[in-house]
Write a protein that holds these residues in place. Structure first.
Motif, mmCIF file in Angstrom:
data_model
loop_
_atom_site.group_PDB
_atom_site.id
_atom_site.type_symbol
_atom_site.label_atom_id
_atom_site.label_comp_id
_atom_site.label_asym_id
_atom_site.label_seq_id
_atom_site.Cartn_x
_atom_site.Cartn_y
_atom_site.Cartn_z
ATOM 1 N N VAL A 122 0.781 -1.091 -0.004
ATOM 2 C CA VAL A 122 0.086 -0.022 -0.035
ATOM 3 C C VAL A 122 0.715 1.236 -0.106
ATOM 4 N N CYS A 123 2.192 1.180 0.601
ATOM 5 C CA CYS A 123 2.955 2.317 0.546
ATOM 6 C C CYS A 123 3.852 2.506 -0.519
ATOM 7 N N LYS A 124 3.929 1.503 -1.481
ATOM 8 C CA LYS A 124 4.604 1.357 -2.779
ATOM 9 C C LYS A 124 4.488 2.727 -3.411
ATOM 10 N N PRO A 125 3.408 3.224 -3.985
ATOM 11 C CA PRO A 125 3.564 4.792 -4.458
ATOM 12 C C PRO A 125 4.089 5.774 -3.788
ATOM 13 N N VAL A 126 4.072 5.737 -2.438
ATOM 14 C CA VAL A 126 4.556 6.864 -1.551
ATOM 15 C C VAL A 126 6.176 6.696 -1.624
ATOM 16 N N PHE A 127 6.529 5.445 -1.415
ATOM 17 C CA PHE A 127 7.890 5.258 -1.347
ATOM 18 C C PHE A 127 8.549 5.764 -2.637
ATOM 19 N N GLU A 128 8.167 5.415 -3.783
ATOM 20 C CA GLU A 128 8.634 5.648 -4.949
ATOM 21 C C GLU A 128 8.783 7.357 -5.238
ATOM 22 N N GLN A 129 7.691 7.974 -5.167
ATOM 23 C CA GLN A 129 7.424 9.459 -5.249
ATOM 24 C C GLN A 129 8.474 9.992 -4.193
ATOM 25 N N ALA A 156 0.386 11.002 -4.089
ATOM 26 C CA ALA A 156 0.690 9.740 -3.722
ATOM 27 C C ALA A 156 0.020 9.502 -2.125
ATOM 28 N N LEU A 157 0.635 10.618 -1.407
ATOM 29 C CA LEU A 157 0.208 10.536 0.125
ATOM 30 C C LEU A 157 -1.252 10.766 -0.076
ATOM 31 N N GLN A 158 -2.132 11.353 -0.557
ATOM 32 C CA GLN A 158 -3.389 11.492 -0.652
ATOM 33 C C GLN A 158 -4.117 10.137 -1.378
ATOM 34 N N GLU A 159 -3.489 9.543 -2.061
ATOM 35 C CA GLU A 159 -4.081 8.272 -2.616
ATOM 36 C C GLU A 159 -4.213 7.151 -1.841
ATOM 37 N N VAL A 160 -2.803 6.980 -0.990
ATOM 38 C CA VAL A 160 -2.914 5.996 0.109
ATOM 39 C C VAL A 160 -3.704 6.083 1.129
ATOM 40 N N VAL A 161 -4.127 7.202 1.457
ATOM 41 C CA VAL A 161 -5.106 7.449 2.376
ATOM 42 C C VAL A 161 -6.489 7.080 1.924
ATOM 43 N N ALA A 162 -6.976 7.517 0.746
ATOM 44 C CA ALA A 162 -8.128 7.160 0.113
ATOM 45 C C ALA A 162 -8.279 5.587 -0.040
ATOM 46 N N THR A 163 -7.106 4.845 -0.495
ATOM 47 C CA THR A 163 -7.051 3.504 -0.658
ATOM 48 C C THR A 163 -7.352 2.763 0.796
ATOM 49 N N SER A 164 -6.664 3.293 1.770
ATOM 50 C CA SER A 164 -6.660 2.367 2.843
ATOM 51 C C SER A 164 -7.690 2.906 3.936
ATOM 52 N N LYS A 165 -8.501 4.115 3.692
ATOM 53 C CA LYS A 165 -9.452 4.700 4.482
ATOM 54 C C LYS A 165 -8.712 5.167 5.867
ATOM 55 N N ASP A 166 -7.765 5.326 5.982
ATOM 56 C CA ASP A 166 -6.869 5.528 7.078
ATOM 57 C C ASP A 166 -6.360 6.986 6.991
ATOM 58 N N PRO A 167 -6.732 8.173 7.601
ATOM 59 C CA PRO A 167 -6.221 9.329 7.579
ATOM 60 C C PRO A 167 -4.950 9.403 7.848
ATOM 61 N N GLU A 168 -4.219 8.814 8.614
ATOM 62 C CA GLU A 168 -2.777 8.751 8.777
ATOM 63 C C GLU A 168 -1.963 7.865 8.073
ATOM 64 N N ALA A 169 -2.438 7.003 6.851
ATOM 65 C CA ALA A 169 -1.795 6.255 6.182
ATOM 66 C C ALA A 169 -0.513 6.888 5.651
ATOM 67 N N GLY A 170 -0.885 8.112 5.137
ATOM 68 C CA GLY A 170 0.293 8.692 4.354
ATOM 69 C C GLY A 170 1.438 8.967 5.346
ATOM 70 N N VAL A 171 1.122 9.513 6.289
ATOM 71 C CA VAL A 171 1.865 9.856 7.652
ATOM 72 C C VAL A 171 2.837 8.482 7.756
ATOM 73 N N LEU A 172 2.115 7.408 8.101
ATOM 74 C CA LEU A 172 2.791 6.305 8.435
ATOM 75 C C LEU A 172 3.872 5.521 7.433
ATOM 76 N N CYS A 173 3.587 5.704 5.903
ATOM 77 C CA CYS A 173 4.201 5.199 4.968
ATOM 78 C C CYS A 173 5.448 6.135 5.037
ATOM 79 N N ALA A 174 5.380 7.407 5.165
ATOM 80 C CA ALA A 174 6.570 8.321 5.057
ATOM 81 C C ALA A 174 7.506 8.021 6.267
ATOM 82 N N PHE A 175 6.868 7.532 7.450
ATOM 83 C CA PHE A 175 7.748 7.328 8.686
ATOM 84 C C PHE A 175 8.368 5.883 8.449
ATOM 85 N N HIS A 176 7.507 5.004 7.715
ATOM 86 C CA HIS A 176 8.474 3.788 7.379
ATOM 87 C C HIS A 176 9.786 4.003 6.596
#
Length: 209
Positions: A74-81, A122-142
């Motif tokens: 789920v975080c792959k697009p965030v990682f790449e961007q 990408a951050l916005q899309e991962v939030v929309a995909t996961s339905k978790d408002p913190e998902a983008g922040v978590l991916c960036a943290f990873h």
């Protein structure tokens, strides 16, 4: 901070990095790529820990990026961007970069404006995909924590797998990690936290001096 503690305690990143760091990471590498550009800049700016060369950092980062994309799909697009944005900053900016893992408000004329906008999307899309408002922040943290492993040495006891290494407890609970084996040596508290392990309480129950 609660979010960071939750991620540290529960995130799949622990599994992916333990797998990536088990045994031996090859430094043979291949053609120069984004990780080489990024690590060369980090070396130039003094951001690599002592004992970690730009080549070692790049080899580590390639494996971390590859494994992260597989383990955290789920975080792959965030990682790449984010990787693209950081490489742009490495090429275009000095050591005091205006970009980082937190999306920045860059002006349209900034050389990394396009990469920054793609990262924000990408951050916005991962939030929309996961339905978790913190998902983008978590991916960036990873991503940030994985790069932390790539840029620090392993100076502890000999090991062949991460299971051979003791857990590391950093003073900041958000930085605590399971044991990791890298290039045949365990990561230590100094390697991962930048400090010695937390001091033990004194025998009379008073806090350590």
């Amino acid at each position: 901070m609660n979010t960071l503690k939750t991620v540290t305690r529960c995130a799949p990143l622990f599994g992916l990095v333990a797998m990536a760091l088990s045994g031996c990471w090859s430094e043979s590498g291949g053609p120069a790529g984004p990780e080489d550009t990024l690590c060369d800049k980090m070396a130039e700016c003094g951001e690599l820990s002592e004992g970690v060369t730009a080549d070692r950092c790049a080899a580590n980062a390639r494996l971390v990026h590859d494994q992260a994309g597989k383990e955290l799909e789920v975080c792959k697009p965030v990682f790449e961007q984010l990787k693209s944005l950081m490489v742009c900053a490495a090429q275009q900016e000095g050591c005091e970069s205006a970009v980082g893992v937190e999306s920045a408000a860059l002006p349209a004329e900034h050389p990394c404006f396009g990469e920054n906008e793609s990262y924000k999307q990408a951050l916005q899309e991962v939030v929309a995909t996961s339905k978790d408002p913190e998902a983008g922040v978590l991916c960036a943290f990873h991503y940030d924590r994985a790069m932390g492993l790539a840029t620090t040495p392993a100076s502890g006891q000999a090991c062949t797998a991460s299971a051979d290494c003791p857990d590391v407890e950093c003073p900041d609970p958000a930085l605590g990690r399971r044991g990791y084996c890298q290039f045949g040596k365990c990561k230590t508290a100094i390697d991962l936290c930048g400090v010695s392990a937390p001091a033990e309480p004194t025998g009379d129950g008073s806090p350590p001096m």
